[in-house]
Every structure is written in C-alpha cells, then in structure tokens.
Design a protein around this motif. Structure first.
Motif, PDB file in Angstrom:
ATOM      1  N   ALA A  77     -19.568 -15.342  -0.762  1.00  0.00           N
ATOM      2  CA  ALA A  77     -19.269 -13.933  -0.498  1.00  0.00           C
ATOM      3  C   ALA A  77     -20.583 -13.188  -0.303  1.00  0.00           C
ATOM      4  N   ILE A  78     -20.812 -12.702   0.905  1.00  0.00           N
ATOM      5  CA  ILE A  78     -22.027 -11.944   1.200  1.00  0.00           C
ATOM      6  C   ILE A  78     -21.708 -10.461   1.051  1.00  0.00           C
ATOM      7  N   SER A  79     -22.487  -9.785   0.228  1.00  0.00           N
ATOM      8  CA  SER A  79     -22.243  -8.365  -0.025  1.00  0.00           C
ATOM      9  C   SER A  79     -23.154  -7.452   0.781  1.00  0.00           C
ATOM     10  N   GLU A  80     -24.327  -7.939   1.176  1.00  0.00           N
ATOM     11  CA  GLU A  80     -25.252  -7.106   1.943  1.00  0.00           C
ATOM     12  C   GLU A  80     -26.227  -7.985   2.704  1.00  0.00           C
ATOM     13  N   SER A  81     -26.579  -7.530   3.887  1.00  0.00           N
ATOM     14  CA  SER A  81     -27.545  -8.254   4.709  1.00  0.00           C
ATOM     15  C   SER A  81     -28.304  -7.247   5.548  1.00  0.00           C
ATOM     16  N   SER A  91     -27.782 -10.483   0.112  1.00  0.00           N
ATOM     17  CA  SER A  91     -27.232 -10.532  -1.246  1.00  0.00           C
ATOM     18  C   SER A  91     -25.892 -11.243  -1.176  1.00  0.00           C
ATOM     19  N   PHE A  92     -25.670 -12.168  -2.093  1.00  0.00           N
ATOM     20  CA  PHE A  92     -24.452 -12.981  -2.030  1.00  0.00           C
ATOM     21  C   PHE A  92     -24.050 -13.490  -3.411  1.00  0.00           C
ATOM     22  N   VAL A 104     -21.168 -19.177 -10.888  1.00  0.00           N
ATOM     23  CA  VAL A 104     -21.443 -18.295  -9.755  1.00  0.00           C
ATOM     24  C   VAL A 104     -22.942 -18.024  -9.692  1.00  0.00           C
ATOM     25  N   ILE A 105     -23.513 -18.265  -8.530  1.00  0.00           N
ATOM     26  CA  ILE A 105     -24.891 -17.868  -8.275  1.00  0.00           C
ATOM     27  C   ILE A 105     -24.820 -16.488  -7.630  1.00  0.00           C
ATOM     28  N   THR A 106     -25.387 -15.501  -8.288  1.00  0.00           N
ATOM     29  CA  THR A 106     -25.495 -14.156  -7.716  1.00  0.00           C
ATOM     30  C   THR A 106     -26.965 -13.950  -7.402  1.00  0.00           C
ATOM     31  N   GLU A 107     -27.264 -13.792  -6.121  1.00  0.00           N
ATOM     32  CA  GLU A 107     -28.665 -13.786  -5.704  1.00  0.00           C
ATOM     33  C   GLU A 107     -28.929 -12.761  -4.606  1.00  0.00           C
ATOM     34  N   GLN A 108     -30.102 -12.186  -4.674  1.00  0.00           N
ATOM     35  CA  GLN A 108     -30.653 -11.423  -3.568  1.00  0.00           C
ATOM     36  C   GLN A 108     -31.732 -12.325  -2.984  1.00  0.00           C
ATOM     37  N   SER A 109     -31.478 -12.852  -1.791  1.00  0.00           N
ATOM     38  CA  SER A 109     -32.390 -13.801  -1.152  1.00  0.00           C
ATOM     39  C   SER A 109     -33.322 -13.078  -0.204  1.00  0.00           C
ATOM     40  N   PHE A 110     -34.553 -13.587  -0.132  1.00  0.00           N
ATOM     41  CA  PHE A 110     -35.570 -13.008   0.737  1.00  0.00           C
ATOM     42  C   PHE A 110     -35.950 -14.027   1.810  1.00  0.00           C
ATOM     43  N   PHE A 111     -36.029 -13.555   3.032  1.00  0.00           N
ATOM     44  CA  PHE A 111     -36.298 -14.403   4.188  1.00  0.00           C
ATOM     45  C   PHE A 111     -37.500 -13.871   4.951  1.00  0.00           C
TER      46      PHE A 111
END
Length: 158
Positions: A77-81, A91-92, A104-111
């Motif tokens: 589930a992606i909540s923000e991109s 964020s997912f 559940v992995i709740t993460e804000q990922s950085f690219f």
C-alpha cells in the motif's frame, strides 16, 4: 494475472518489464513497486542492482536473499510518492507473513537518480504484528483458513 505490487494492473504491463526484461523504471514509485515485486518473485539480483551504489556491501545480497526466502509478501500500500529530477520519496506499507505472524514494514523510502533510479535508504516506523490463528482467514487473499492455506507455502511458511 494482476501485478504483485497491488497496482491492479496486469503483471505483464506493470512490473514485469522492469524485473524480468531489464527496462528501467521511469520514476521512483515504479522502482519501489518493481522492487517489491522482485522480492515476491525471489528476483534478488534486481533488488541488489537497483540499490544505490553507496549502499552496496558484500553481505547485502545474502541478507536480501535470506529475508526474501523467509517471508511471504501479500500486500503493498503506497500512501505517498513525490520526486524531482534527482531525488524522490515513496511512503508505503508492505505486509508479509513470517512464522504465521503478519508483519508490516512501514517505510519512507528515499531514491536518487544518477543514470537511473536507485533505492538509497529508508526510514522505518514501528508497526505492531499480528499472530495468525489457525481458524481465521489467511490474509493472503485466498479466502481459506490459515490452517488450510497453501498460498504462502512457496516462501517456506507453514
């Protein structure tokens, strides 16, 4: 077949071109979805190759493999991109089963975009786990009780 990344698109039109055919993800959300799909399929080389070069280590591919082999992912589930030309964030929540427990992995990922998009790092948030009971419906979507579900056995779960 729908894509593993929960986009509601056919797999062949969604993540397959990136994970299986070597096409480059056009944005950081597509990379996030394709990395999740690669975990689901055990395509560990793809996960490794899309990790930012500064984050690579000799142990990383083995760590990725061990994690992928021990879990069964069943929902993304992606909540923000959002992104600009060189940096992005996604964020997912990624749901998986390990040892008959839903985690559940709740993460804000950085690219970061160099010659292509790379996963750089992530900021994790704590999420409570849920121990599955034998007579409840399996969260994998099979509509079968946990004690009879075979869907998540692929990843070694019993």
């Amino acid at each position: 077949m729908l894509c593993y990344c929960c986009s509601k698109k056919p797999f062949i039109e969604c993540c397959a071109p990136y994970v299986l055919e070597g096409e480059l993800a056009p944005n950081c959300e597509a990379l996030m979805r394709s990395r999740y799909t690669a975990y689901c399929l055990g395509q560990i080389d793809y996960v490794y190759q899309t990790t930012h070069p500064t984050q690579l280590s000799a142990e990383l591919i083995e760590e990725i493999q061990q994690f992928a082999d021990s879990v069964h992912f069943f929902k993304l589930a992606i909540s923000e991109s959002n992104q600009n030309m060189h940096k992005g964030e996604v964020s997912f929540k990624a749901y998986f089963i390990i040892d008959n427990t839903v985690e559940v992995i709740t993460e804000q990922s950085f690219f970061e975009f160099i010659d292509k998009w790379y996963y750089h790092s992530g900021k994790l948030s704590a999420t409570p786990s849920h121990k599955l009971k034998r007579n409840e419906l399996c969260p994998c979507g099979s509509l079968i009780k946990v004690k009879h579900c075979q869907t998540h056995l692929i990843s070694g779960q019993a």
